[in-house]
Every structure is written in C-alpha cells, then in structure tokens.
Design a protein around this motif. Structure first.
Motif, PDB file in Angstrom:
ATOM      1  N   THR A 136       5.520  12.262  -2.757  1.00  0.00           N
ATOM      2  CA  THR A 136       4.160  12.327  -2.215  1.00  0.00           C
ATOM      3  C   THR A 136       3.801  13.756  -1.818  1.00  0.00           C
ATOM      4  OG1 THR A 136       4.298  10.037  -1.431  1.00  0.00           O
ATOM      5  CG2 THR A 136       2.641  11.455  -0.401  1.00  0.00           C
ATOM      6  N   SER A 158      11.986   8.575   0.605  1.00  0.00           N
ATOM      7  CA  SER A 158      11.063   8.113   1.637  1.00  0.00           C
ATOM      8  C   SER A 158      10.564   6.718   1.319  1.00  0.00           C
ATOM      9  CB  SER A 158       9.870   9.069   1.762  1.00  0.00           C
ATOM     10  OG  SER A 158       9.054   9.010   0.610  1.00  0.00           O
ATOM     11  N   ARG A 165       7.513   5.787   1.854  1.00  0.00           N
ATOM     12  CA  ARG A 165       6.164   5.857   1.301  1.00  0.00           C
ATOM     13  C   ARG A 165       6.162   6.033  -0.211  1.00  0.00           C
ATOM     14  NH1 ARG A 165       3.611  11.669   3.433  1.00  0.00           N
ATOM     15  NH2 ARG A 165       5.122  13.069   2.411  1.00  0.00           N
ATOM     16  N   ASP A 166       7.135   6.769  -0.759  1.00  0.00           N
ATOM     17  CA  ASP A 166       7.181   6.918  -2.217  1.00  0.00           C
ATOM     18  C   ASP A 166       7.406   5.572  -2.895  1.00  0.00           C
ATOM     19  OD1 ASP A 166       6.755   9.617  -2.017  1.00  0.00           O
ATOM     20  OD2 ASP A 166       8.782  10.215  -2.618  1.00  0.00           O
ATOM     21  N   ALA A 214       1.520   0.224   0.362  1.00  0.00           N
ATOM     22  CA  ALA A 214       1.139   1.478   1.014  1.00  0.00           C
ATOM     23  C   ALA A 214       0.306   1.233   2.264  1.00  0.00           C
ATOM     24  CB  ALA A 214       0.389   2.371   0.031  1.00  0.00           C
ATOM     25  N   ILE A 267       2.598   0.009   5.251  1.00  0.00           N
ATOM     26  CA  ILE A 267       3.444   0.942   5.996  1.00  0.00           C
ATOM     27  C   ILE A 267       2.649   1.814   6.953  1.00  0.00           C
ATOM     28  CG2 ILE A 267       5.140   0.986   4.127  1.00  0.00           C
ATOM     29  CD1 ILE A 267       4.165   3.830   3.468  1.00  0.00           C
ATOM     30  N   SER A 268       1.323   1.706   6.923  1.00  0.00           N
ATOM     31  CA  SER A 268       0.506   2.527   7.810  1.00  0.00           C
ATOM     32  C   SER A 268       0.524   2.025   9.254  1.00  0.00           C
ATOM     33  CB  SER A 268      -0.937   2.593   7.308  1.00  0.00           C
ATOM     34  OG  SER A 268      -1.549   1.315   7.373  1.00  0.00           O
ATOM     35  N   SER A 322       6.940  -2.641   5.761  1.00  0.00           N
ATOM     36  CA  SER A 322       6.372  -2.127   7.013  1.00  0.00           C
ATOM     37  C   SER A 322       7.472  -1.917   8.047  1.00  0.00           C
ATOM     38  CB  SER A 322       5.320  -3.108   7.548  1.00  0.00           C
ATOM     39  OG  SER A 322       4.844  -2.703   8.815  1.00  0.00           O
ATOM     40  N   ALA A 349       9.443   1.181   7.176  1.00  0.00           N
ATOM     41  CA  ALA A 349       8.737   2.400   7.566  1.00  0.00           C
ATOM     42  C   ALA A 349       8.828   2.627   9.074  1.00  0.00           C
ATOM     43  CB  ALA A 349       7.282   2.309   7.123  1.00  0.00           C
TER      44      ALA A 349
END
Length: 482
Positions: A11, A217, A219-220, A247, A250-251, A462, A465
């Motif tokens: 990312t 990571s 996120r990737d 995506a 995971i925020s 989630s 992360a």
C-alpha cells in the motif's frame, strides 16, 4: 529513496507511485536487484519474466490499488498466459497456459507488476518447499538451516527476504498460514469459495484449497482480497456475500468477542513450550483489548477428518499425475517419492472412499460450526491457537524422497503432528489467519492462529488489524533482508 522493498508494505509503495515519487520501472529494478542479491541464499524466486513485466508497464498499468508494485505468483495454480509454470514438478515443467485464470486476471487488475513465480513443493502436499525441479530446497530468510514452510514456501521466503512486499499463495492444508508462521508474515485463508478457482479447475481438493496472499501488513491482504473476491462464471458454489468488504472492516475494531483459547493441539496434546507461550501472550493481549478469553477445545473428530483429508489429497494427486504422464511410466526422474506414494495409496482405496471422505469433511465442518453457534454449542466468536506445534523445522525434515505418503502426512513425526491446526479449517471451510506474534529463543518466527465462523471473514480480519495496531510486527526484519 526507494530503499528496501521489504521495509514498506504494498500500500505504501503504491502511494509512492501514485504521487510520482517513484516509477513502476524503478520499483521493478529494485525487486530484480533483490532477487540477484538474496535469492541464491534462499532459492525462492523462479521463472523470472522481466520482459513481460517491462511490457506491462510500457502498455499502461491498470489504475488499481497496487499500481506499479512488484508482485510474484506462486508456481502452482494461478494460471497465466504470460507466465509458464513448473507447478513444483519436473513432470509439469514449463507448462504454458492458453489464457489467464480468473484469480490472476483480478490480481492483474490491481495494477501489480508481476515478474515471476515462487517455488512450491510438488503437488502442493508438503509443509516444506524442497522440490527437485528447482535444484534445491527453499530456505528460511530468518535462518537458512530451516524451512520457509509450504506449500507457498517460496512466496513466504521472497516476502520475508524483502524481494517483494507481498506475493500470491494458496492454501489447501495451511499452505499460506504455514509459511506465514515460518517467515514472520501475515497469512489469511478466506472462507471456502470466497475467491475464484476457474476456469482451469472447478474446485481444489473437494473445496479445501483456496488462493491467498503472503503480506507484511493486514491492510495489503484486505485490499487484495476485496479485489479478488467473488465467484467466477460457472463456479459450483459461492461464499456468503460480504457486508462491506475486508478493507472497510479493518478501519474499525470489531465488537468485543468471545475467544476460545487452545494452548494444546485440538486433541489435547502438548505443543512446544515456546509456541505455547506465544499463544498465551496473545490471549493476554486480547483480554487487555477487552475480549473475553476462555480455555476451550472444540469437540470434533480431528483424526477422522485428517484421514479423510489424506485420502482426498492422494486421489487428487494421483489424478493430476496420471493425466500428465499420459501413458508414460511413473519414474523417479519425473515424479518425486511422496507423490509416487500418494498415487500408490490412492490405488488402495475403494472406489467409494473418495465420496465417503468428502462426506467426512462435510460432517466435520458441521461439528466445528456447532462450536461457534450459540444455539447448538458454546457460541464462541474466535478460536485462538498456535499455527504450528513447534518453531520452523530444519530443512530436510519433510523431504519428498519418502514413498510412505501416509506416514509423511499422519505419522508421529509427520506433517499433521507438526501442523495440527491449519488443515482443520480447510476441511471446515472457515476463515483463519496466522499472525507473527512470537519468536523462538533462536530468533525464528512463531505464528499465532485465529479462526472464525464460516463467512465471518470481515470480523476476523478486523480483529487481526486490531491486534496489529496493538502489537505491531512490521519493524521486525529477517537478517537477509537487511
């Protein structure tokens, strides 16, 4: 300015490209230089196609989330027209495909610059990557006396060595999560059928195998899963639809969860004390984050499932080898010992055994589902365990020279004893992940494993992360990566 690719996730590299701070050609130059400098020590990257990669850049890369980032395909599956494959075997060496698989088409649409493949054991049936077609074993960048895992062992080694920031893999019995654990990376196995198998296959190993990624990571992995998720036309079945995507999930952290803690195998046997310590430390971390952690073991027939897994994979191996031989003799210069043993074992099975074994893994999936169901069982949200029962094995321990396929898989020193956790969730189809949260006294990575109910990929990633934010691992680098 680029520095070491392995010091940044995909990312971040894509962000550099998007801002014009580096070009895709410069990133490819760095990756190829890392192959030249580091690959001889680990034997992870093969079938390099620099010309194909340069032409893709020249033609204009798709404006996807990873535009310009160097990428590698596992040398097993991921059929791609411009990337010949050995499929981990001398028998299949230099296989050329007439078109791209659905999974590769979706990966390519993210804008990655694919430039080669990574090593895999023959047939993907090993927990180490030591196929004869590559001229030697693939080694662990943390300590080259040890294996990087399998069957995506080349992918794990290439990412851990900083050659690329992420790579494609696949997982039929832990083949993403075992290298992730062995190489200090993040590895996520999605729910069965979350990703496409076609058009070259209808399903892998009765639905137990699925593609995935080795990343530094969370996120990737999340972004690549979103890019690739969804059945291809004609798929025999679909995974439950995602609510928002990985995506987005995971925020924000998940709700507070009920976590079952298993610090043994799922049948109650002791595991290596260093591995157990990593599991217990993760349990403490989860408690500190507000999750409820309770010791528990699922009541399932793990030995019966593992026998069924062994028979299904033997039949699948035999089918692929017999087809490729096309009437030729199964000689040891074409087929490795353990694969010959798998074919021999398949010949001993009654014609009805394959369907009986498939029925067994389906029944096992229902047994495991009850463990996560609040109406029919204790209703846990997550099952916490080790990924492997011990730190990464020495090179040669899982050599394919043996013809005793059954002992290789289920014997007291076999792969299931070494990796008693991963295949469970290939059989049940549930999402599961390995996180690099522990380290042996000798400096080798130790993965900790999390599994969630069928279809709960977003909740699980989630949680991964949230753990990554609380206990970051990206700063830890293998010695070979600098």
């Amino acid at each position: 300015m680029i520095g070491d690719l392995g010091a940044r996730d995909a990312t971040e590299l894509a962000g550099l490209v998007a801002r014009g701070e580096v070009s895709p050609d410069e990133l490819l130059d760095a990756a190829l230089a890392a192959v030249e400098a580091r690959n001889p020590a680990i034997n992870a990257v093969v079938l390099v196609q620099e010309g194909v990669a340069r032409e893709a850049i020249k033609a204009g890369l798709p404006p996807g989330p990873f535009r310009g980032v160097p990428f590698l395909l596992k040398d097993l599956g991921a059929e791609a027209k411009d990337f010949p494959s050995h499929n981990g075997s001398r028998l299949h060496a230099n296989t050329v495909y007439p078109g791209d698989s659905a999974i590769f088409s979706r990966m390519k649409a993210t804008g990655v610059v694919t430039f080669g493949r990574t090593t895999s054991p023959e047939g993907g049936i090993g927990a180490a990557t030591e196929s004869a077609v590559y001229g030697g074993p693939t080694r662990n960048p943390w300590n080259t006396d040890h294996t990087s895992g399998g069957s995506s062992g080349g992918a794990g080694a290439a990412v851990a060595a900083g050659i690329v920031s992420f790579a494609h893999g696949s997982d039929g019995g832990g083949s993403v999560r075992i290298p992730a654990s062995s190489c200090g990376l993040f590895g996520f196995k999605p729910t069965r059928a979350r990703l496409p198998d076609g058009p070259y296959a209808g399903e892998g190993w009765a639905g137990m195998a699925i593609d995935g990624f080795l990343t530094r990571s969370v996120r990737d992995t999340a972004v690549m899963l979103d890019a690739c998720a969804g059945a291809d036309p004609g798929a025999p079945y679909w995974a439950p639809p995602l609510a928002q995507g990985h995506a987005a999930a995971i925020s924000r952290p998940p709700k507070r969860l009920r976590v079952a803690l298993c610090d043994t195998t799922f049948t109650g046997q002791a595991i290596d004390p260093q591995v157990r310590a990593a599991v217990l430390e993760t349990a403490k971390l989860l408690q500190a984050l507000g999750h409820e952690v309770t010791p528990a073991l699922p009541r399932t027939d793990v030995p019966g499932m593992m026998r069924a897994w062994t028979d299904i994979v033997a039949v699948g191996t035999a089918l692929g080898i017999r087809h490729a031989l096309d009437g030729r003799a199964m000689t040891d210069d074409l087929v490795e010992g353990v694969s010959r043993g798998a074919c021999a074992h398949a010949e001993t099975l009654h014609p009805t055994r394959y369907l009986e074994a498939v029925g067994k893994i389906h029944a096992f999936g229902r047994e495991m589902a009850r463990f996560f169901d609040p109406e029919s069982g204790p209703g846990y949200d997550v099952l916490l365990s080790a990924t492997l029962a011990e730190p990464p094995a020495k090179v040669g321990r899982f050599s394919h020279e043996t013809e005793d396929y059954v002992a290789f898989r289920t014997g007291p020193q076999g792969i299931f004893a070494y990796s008693p956790f991963c295949a469970v969730f290939n059989a049940s189809g549930q999402p599961a992940a390995s996180l690099p949260l522990g380290w042996s006294d000798g400096g080798l990575p130790i993965g900790v494993h999390l599994a969630a109910p069928f279809g709960s990929d977003e909740m699980l990633i989630s949680l991964c992360a949230e753990i990554e934010r609380a206990a970051p691992w990206a700063a830890k680098r293998a010695p070979i990566a600098g």
